[in-house]
Design a protein around this motif. Structure first.
Motif, PDB file in Angstrom:
ATOM      1  N   SER A  80       4.426 -14.274  11.168  1.00  0.00           N
ATOM      2  CA  SER A  80       4.053 -13.839  12.513  1.00  0.00           C
ATOM      3  C   SER A  80       4.099 -12.322  12.599  1.00  0.00           C
ATOM      4  O   SER A  80       4.539 -11.631  11.676  1.00  0.00           O
ATOM      5  CB  SER A  80       4.983 -14.456  13.550  1.00  0.00           C
ATOM      6  N   GLY A  81       3.666 -11.798  13.738  1.00  0.00           N
ATOM      7  CA  GLY A  81       3.717 -10.361  13.965  1.00  0.00           C
ATOM      8  C   GLY A  81       2.529  -9.664  13.337  1.00  0.00           C
ATOM      9  O   GLY A  81       1.374 -10.037  13.567  1.00  0.00           O
ATOM     10  N   SER A  82       2.794  -8.642  12.531  1.00  0.00           N
ATOM     11  CA  SER A  82       1.727  -7.850  11.940  1.00  0.00           C
ATOM     12  C   SER A  82       1.921  -7.734  10.429  1.00  0.00           C
ATOM     13  O   SER A  82       2.983  -8.055   9.897  1.00  0.00           O
ATOM     14  CB  SER A  82       1.681  -6.462  12.569  1.00  0.00           C
ATOM     15  N   PHE A  83       0.885  -7.261   9.759  1.00  0.00           N
ATOM     16  CA  PHE A  83       0.962  -7.042   8.319  1.00  0.00           C
ATOM     17  C   PHE A  83       0.325  -5.697   7.996  1.00  0.00           C
ATOM     18  O   PHE A  83      -0.457  -5.137   8.768  1.00  0.00           O
ATOM     19  CB  PHE A  83       0.266  -8.167   7.548  1.00  0.00           C
ATOM     20  N   ALA A  84       0.652  -5.184   6.841  1.00  0.00           N
ATOM     21  CA  ALA A  84       0.056  -3.962   6.308  1.00  0.00           C
ATOM     22  C   ALA A  84       0.051  -4.091   4.800  1.00  0.00           C
ATOM     23  O   ALA A  84       0.645  -5.024   4.238  1.00  0.00           O
ATOM     24  CB  ALA A  84       0.841  -2.731   6.749  1.00  0.00           C
ATOM     25  N   GLY A  85      -0.611  -3.180   4.107  1.00  0.00           N
ATOM     26  CA  GLY A  85      -0.620  -3.282   2.659  1.00  0.00           C
ATOM     27  C   GLY A  85      -1.586  -2.337   1.992  1.00  0.00           C
ATOM     28  O   GLY A  85      -1.936  -1.279   2.548  1.00  0.00           O
ATOM     29  N   ARG A  86      -2.070  -2.747   0.836  1.00  0.00           N
ATOM     30  CA  ARG A  86      -2.921  -1.882   0.034  1.00  0.00           C
ATOM     31  C   ARG A  86      -3.833  -2.738  -0.838  1.00  0.00           C
ATOM     32  O   ARG A  86      -3.382  -3.688  -1.485  1.00  0.00           O
ATOM     33  CB  ARG A  86      -2.060  -0.979  -0.844  1.00  0.00           C
ATOM     34  N   ILE A  95      -4.211  -0.661   3.878  1.00  0.00           N
ATOM     35  CA  ILE A  95      -4.476  -1.591   4.972  1.00  0.00           C
ATOM     36  C   ILE A  95      -3.539  -1.219   6.113  1.00  0.00           C
ATOM     37  O   ILE A  95      -2.317  -1.321   5.968  1.00  0.00           O
ATOM     38  CB  ILE A  95      -4.250  -3.052   4.547  1.00  0.00           C
ATOM     39  N   PRO A  96      -4.035  -0.734   7.237  1.00  0.00           N
ATOM     40  CA  PRO A  96      -3.145  -0.281   8.313  1.00  0.00           C
ATOM     41  C   PRO A  96      -2.433  -1.462   8.970  1.00  0.00           C
ATOM     42  O   PRO A  96      -2.862  -2.619   8.843  1.00  0.00           O
ATOM     43  CB  PRO A  96      -4.110   0.384   9.297  1.00  0.00           C
ATOM     44  N   PRO A  97      -1.309  -1.214   9.668  1.00  0.00           N
ATOM     45  CA  PRO A  97      -0.634  -2.289  10.395  1.00  0.00           C
ATOM     46  C   PRO A  97      -1.595  -3.008  11.339  1.00  0.00           C
ATOM     47  O   PRO A  97      -2.283  -2.381  12.141  1.00  0.00           O
ATOM     48  CB  PRO A  97       0.460  -1.552  11.166  1.00  0.00           C
ATOM     49  N   ALA A 114      -4.878  -7.379  -3.756  1.00  0.00           N
ATOM     50  CA  ALA A 114      -4.176  -6.536  -2.781  1.00  0.00           C
ATOM     51  C   ALA A 114      -2.715  -6.922  -2.765  1.00  0.00           C
ATOM     52  O   ALA A 114      -2.305  -7.967  -3.304  1.00  0.00           O
ATOM     53  CB  ALA A 114      -4.786  -6.709  -1.387  1.00  0.00           C
ATOM     54  N   THR A 115      -1.903  -6.072  -2.160  1.00  0.00           N
ATOM     55  CA  THR A 115      -0.510  -6.400  -1.859  1.00  0.00           C
ATOM     56  C   THR A 115      -0.278  -6.149  -0.375  1.00  0.00           C
ATOM     57  O   THR A 115      -0.830  -5.207   0.196  1.00  0.00           O
ATOM     58  CB  THR A 115       0.466  -5.540  -2.677  1.00  0.00           C
ATOM     59  N   ILE A 116       0.526  -7.022   0.268  1.00  0.00           N
ATOM     60  CA  ILE A 116       0.780  -6.869   1.698  1.00  0.00           C
ATOM     61  C   ILE A 116       2.259  -7.098   1.995  1.00  0.00           C
ATOM     62  O   ILE A 116       2.983  -7.726   1.219  1.00  0.00           O
ATOM     63  CB  ILE A 116      -0.071  -7.838   2.540  1.00  0.00           C
ATOM     64  N   THR A 117       2.668  -6.566   3.123  1.00  0.00           N
ATOM     65  CA  THR A 117       3.992  -6.839   3.680  1.00  0.00           C
ATOM     66  C   THR A 117       3.815  -7.284   5.119  1.00  0.00           C
ATOM     67  O   THR A 117       2.843  -6.903   5.786  1.00  0.00           O
ATOM     68  CB  THR A 117       4.887  -5.590   3.633  1.00  0.00           C
ATOM     69  N   ASN A 130       5.475  -7.440   8.984  1.00  0.00           N
ATOM     70  CA  ASN A 130       6.438  -6.895   9.939  1.00  0.00           C
ATOM     71  C   ASN A 130       7.293  -5.794   9.335  1.00  0.00           C
ATOM     72  O   ASN A 130       8.448  -5.602   9.708  1.00  0.00           O
ATOM     73  CB  ASN A 130       7.356  -8.001  10.480  1.00  0.00           C
ATOM     74  N   GLY A 131       6.739  -5.074   8.341  1.00  0.00           N
ATOM     75  CA  GLY A 131       7.469  -3.969   7.746  1.00  0.00           C
ATOM     76  C   GLY A 131       8.614  -4.388   6.843  1.00  0.00           C
ATOM     77  O   GLY A 131       9.422  -3.556   6.437  1.00  0.00           O
ATOM     78  N   ASN A 132       8.737  -5.678   6.518  1.00  0.00           N
ATOM     79  CA  ASN A 132       9.823  -6.137   5.662  1.00  0.00           C
ATOM     80  C   ASN A 132       9.663  -5.598   4.246  1.00  0.00           C
ATOM     81  O   ASN A 132       8.551  -5.394   3.754  1.00  0.00           O
ATOM     82  CB  ASN A 132       9.852  -7.670   5.613  1.00  0.00           C
ATOM     83  N   ALA A 133      10.755  -5.376   3.589  1.00  0.00           N
ATOM     84  CA  ALA A 133      10.716  -4.920   2.207  1.00  0.00           C
ATOM     85  C   ALA A 133      10.161  -6.033   1.327  1.00  0.00           C
ATOM     86  O   ALA A 133      10.327  -7.219   1.603  1.00  0.00           O
ATOM     87  CB  ALA A 133      12.113  -4.529   1.744  1.00  0.00           C
ATOM     88  N   GLY A 134       9.513  -5.647   0.253  1.00  0.00           N
ATOM     89  CA  GLY A 134       8.976  -6.631  -0.679  1.00  0.00           C
ATOM     90  C   GLY A 134       7.493  -6.853  -0.448  1.00  0.00           C
ATOM     91  O   GLY A 134       7.077  -7.257   0.633  1.00  0.00           O
ATOM     92  N   GLU A 135       6.696  -6.570  -1.466  1.00  0.00           N
ATOM     93  CA  GLU A 135       5.253  -6.745  -1.369  1.00  0.00           C
ATOM     94  C   GLU A 135       4.856  -8.117  -1.892  1.00  0.00           C
ATOM     95  O   GLU A 135       5.407  -8.616  -2.875  1.00  0.00           O
ATOM     96  CB  GLU A 135       4.542  -5.653  -2.178  1.00  0.00           C
ATOM     97  N   LEU A 136       3.900  -8.740  -1.227  1.00  0.00           N
ATOM     98  CA  LEU A 136       3.390 -10.045  -1.618  1.00  0.00           C
ATOM     99  C   LEU A 136       1.990  -9.874  -2.190  1.00  0.00           C
ATOM    100  O   LEU A 136       1.119  -9.268  -1.560  1.00  0.00           O
ATOM    101  CB  LEU A 136       3.344 -10.982  -0.407  1.00  0.00           C
ATOM    102  N   PRO A 137       1.733 -10.368  -3.403  1.00  0.00           N
ATOM    103  CA  PRO A 137       0.419 -10.174  -4.031  1.00  0.00           C
ATOM    104  C   PRO A 137      -0.616 -11.172  -3.509  1.00  0.00           C
ATOM    105  O   PRO A 137      -0.305 -12.327  -3.211  1.00  0.00           O
ATOM    106  CB  PRO A 137       0.708 -10.407  -5.512  1.00  0.00           C
ATOM    107  N   ILE A 138      -1.839 -10.710  -3.429  1.00  0.00           N
ATOM    108  CA  ILE A 138      -3.000 -11.557  -3.131  1.00  0.00           C
ATOM    109  C   ILE A 138      -4.021 -11.318  -4.231  1.00  0.00           C
ATOM    110  O   ILE A 138      -4.353 -10.160  -4.538  1.00  0.00           O
ATOM    111  CB  ILE A 138      -3.618 -11.216  -1.765  1.00  0.00           C
ATOM    112  N   THR A 139      -4.521 -12.373  -4.841  1.00  0.00           N
ATOM    113  CA  THR A 139      -5.556 -12.258  -5.870  1.00  0.00           C
ATOM    114  C   THR A 139      -6.754 -13.119  -5.487  1.00  0.00           C
ATOM    115  O   THR A 139      -6.587 -14.251  -5.012  1.00  0.00           O
ATOM    116  CB  THR A 139      -5.039 -12.685  -7.253  1.00  0.00           C
ATOM    117  N   CYS A 140      -7.923 -12.581  -5.693  1.00  0.00           N
ATOM    118  CA  CYS A 140      -9.159 -13.268  -5.307  1.00  0.00           C
ATOM    119  C   CYS A 140     -10.117 -13.272  -6.494  1.00  0.00           C
ATOM    120  O   CYS A 140     -10.462 -12.198  -7.019  1.00  0.00           O
ATOM    121  CB  CYS A 140      -9.825 -12.558  -4.127  1.00  0.00           C
TER     122      CYS A 140
END
Length: 407
Positions: A303-309, A333-335, A377-380, A382-392
């Protein structure tokens, strides 16, 4: 069948005058409102053509060749199913008479023109039928006004848009839509009674491919006829296209497959010089997260928001070098909030543009094709530490940005 076959006005003018060269897409990020839906390809094409001009009252002998161009735009799907019926839809464009031509006409009092267009053929290689004549019956336009010494712009069509089809896709391979030929019969008229009949047979002189579409996936898909896509392109110089394609992607995130769209837009030449290269100018992209994927993320507790690269968006090149080019190695990727039942469209980059190219033809290659490859890409959240990978993985069927002949 054909809905509102009004390219005839543009064919008349293209057969009678040269278009003015115009500016290309400005170098800026994509506007979300300009990004089409996932699975939709939109474009505006300025195709060089040559019209053989003959005088039927003098035995039909050709008197000269008029180099000009035709400016059209339209919408298709990014891919087709085996045997699927499809249309080129939302067709429109614009033509401008230069001042020198209207001024020349004015010297002998020519101020009007009638025209009958008997052929405007749009081909679809490997499809059935291989070509459709937009003017199913000859179309006549009366009393086209010519104002001497003033530029004359005519929109195509005069009202609404046109759809060309249906075509039927093959069982596999690709389909390339292209401009083939136009034939117009024009009568130029002066106020004092003088008339001059002119026939024009117009054919492409350079790259005439509008776009290439891959065929794949399951059979039995419904007719592809797309309406409501945004077409907000500025004018483009002869020999170039402006396009935005939003490719469907399946992405792996947290052990689950999620749907997304990755759009790429820019100005692209229609041919590649044998000893040169081609590049995309004003290139930019966008990430589309459909509401179904947003809802899945919310249901998983994100929930909330996400950001990443974004770390990867590969362009795959056939018939050219480099074979693969990553055009999005480090895009922020902005919040962004997750809102249930709401699509997300994020320009990438959020400001500025991407570099794509140069792509150089391989020795002996007859064309250079560029398609969309894998992304990551990688995203987080709600600003939580730890990046989550996305592969397409690369879209399947393949999604072509362009396939240009080598000249």
């Amino acid at each position: 069948m054909l809905r509102q076959p009004l390219w005839r006005t543009g064919v008349l003018i293209a057969a009678s005058a040269a278009l003015l060269a115009t500016a290309a897409v400005p170098a800026e990020a994509l506007e979300p409102a300009d990004v089409p839906a996932i699975g939709v390809d939109i474009g505006r094409f300025h195709l060089p053509i040559s019209c053989a001009i003959s005088l039927p009252d003098l035995g039909g002998a050709k008197v000269f060749d008029l180099g000009t161009s035709v400016d059209v735009q339209g919408v298709v799907a990014t891919s087709l199913g085996p045997g699927q019926q499809f249309y080129l839809s939302q067709g429109s464009g614009a033509i401008t008479f230069p001042t020198w031509l209207t001024g020349l006409a004015g010297t002998v009092g020519i101020d009007r023109a009638d025209a009958t267009v008997s052929q405007l053929s749009i081909g679809a290689t490997n499809a059935t039928p291989p070509s459709i004549n937009v003017t199913e019956a000859p179309q006549t336009i009366k009393d086209i006004v010519i104002k001497p010494g003033e530029p004359l712009s005519v929109g195509l069509p005069l009202q609404g848009t046109f759809d060309v089809g249906p075509y039927t896709a093959p069982q596999s391979g690709t389909v390339t839509l292209k401009f083939e030929q136009a034939v117009a019969h024009v009568t130029l008229k002066a106020s004092w009674g003088f008339q001059l009949k002119v026939d024009a047979t117009c054919k492409p002189t350079g790259g005439n491919a509008l776009l290439t579409i891959a065929v794949g996936g399951p059979p039995g898909q419904p007719v592809s006829l797309i309406h409501g896509a945004p077409l907000n392109f500025p004018a483009v110089a002869p020999g170039y296209l402006n396009g935005i394609i939003n490719a469907p992607y399946r992405c792996s995130f947290g052990g689950e497959q999620l749907d997304a769209g990755i759009a790429v837009g820019g100005t692209i030449p229609l041919t590649v010089p044998r000893s040169g290269s081609m590049s995309f100018t004003g290139a930019s992209g966008a990430l589309t997260i459909p509401k179904a994927t947003v809802n899945k993320l919310l249901d998983k507790g994100f929930s909330g928001s996400f950001a990443g690269r974004v770390t990867e968006l590969n362009l795959v090149v056939r018939g050219g070098t480099p074979a693969v080019q990553n055009v999005a190695a480090n895009l922020g990727i902005p919040p962004t909030p997750l809102v249930r039942d709401k699509d997300i469209v994020l320009p990438l980059p959020s400001t500025g543009t991407l570099s794509a190219g140069p792509f150089r033809p391989d020795a002996g290659a007859s064309s250079v094709a560029v398609s969309l490859g894998s992304a990551a890409a990688t995203i987080t959240f709600n600003g939580n530490a730890g990046e989550l990978p996305i592969t397409c993985g690369a879209p399947s069927p393949e999604v072509y940005l362009v396939e240009n002949p080598v000249t």
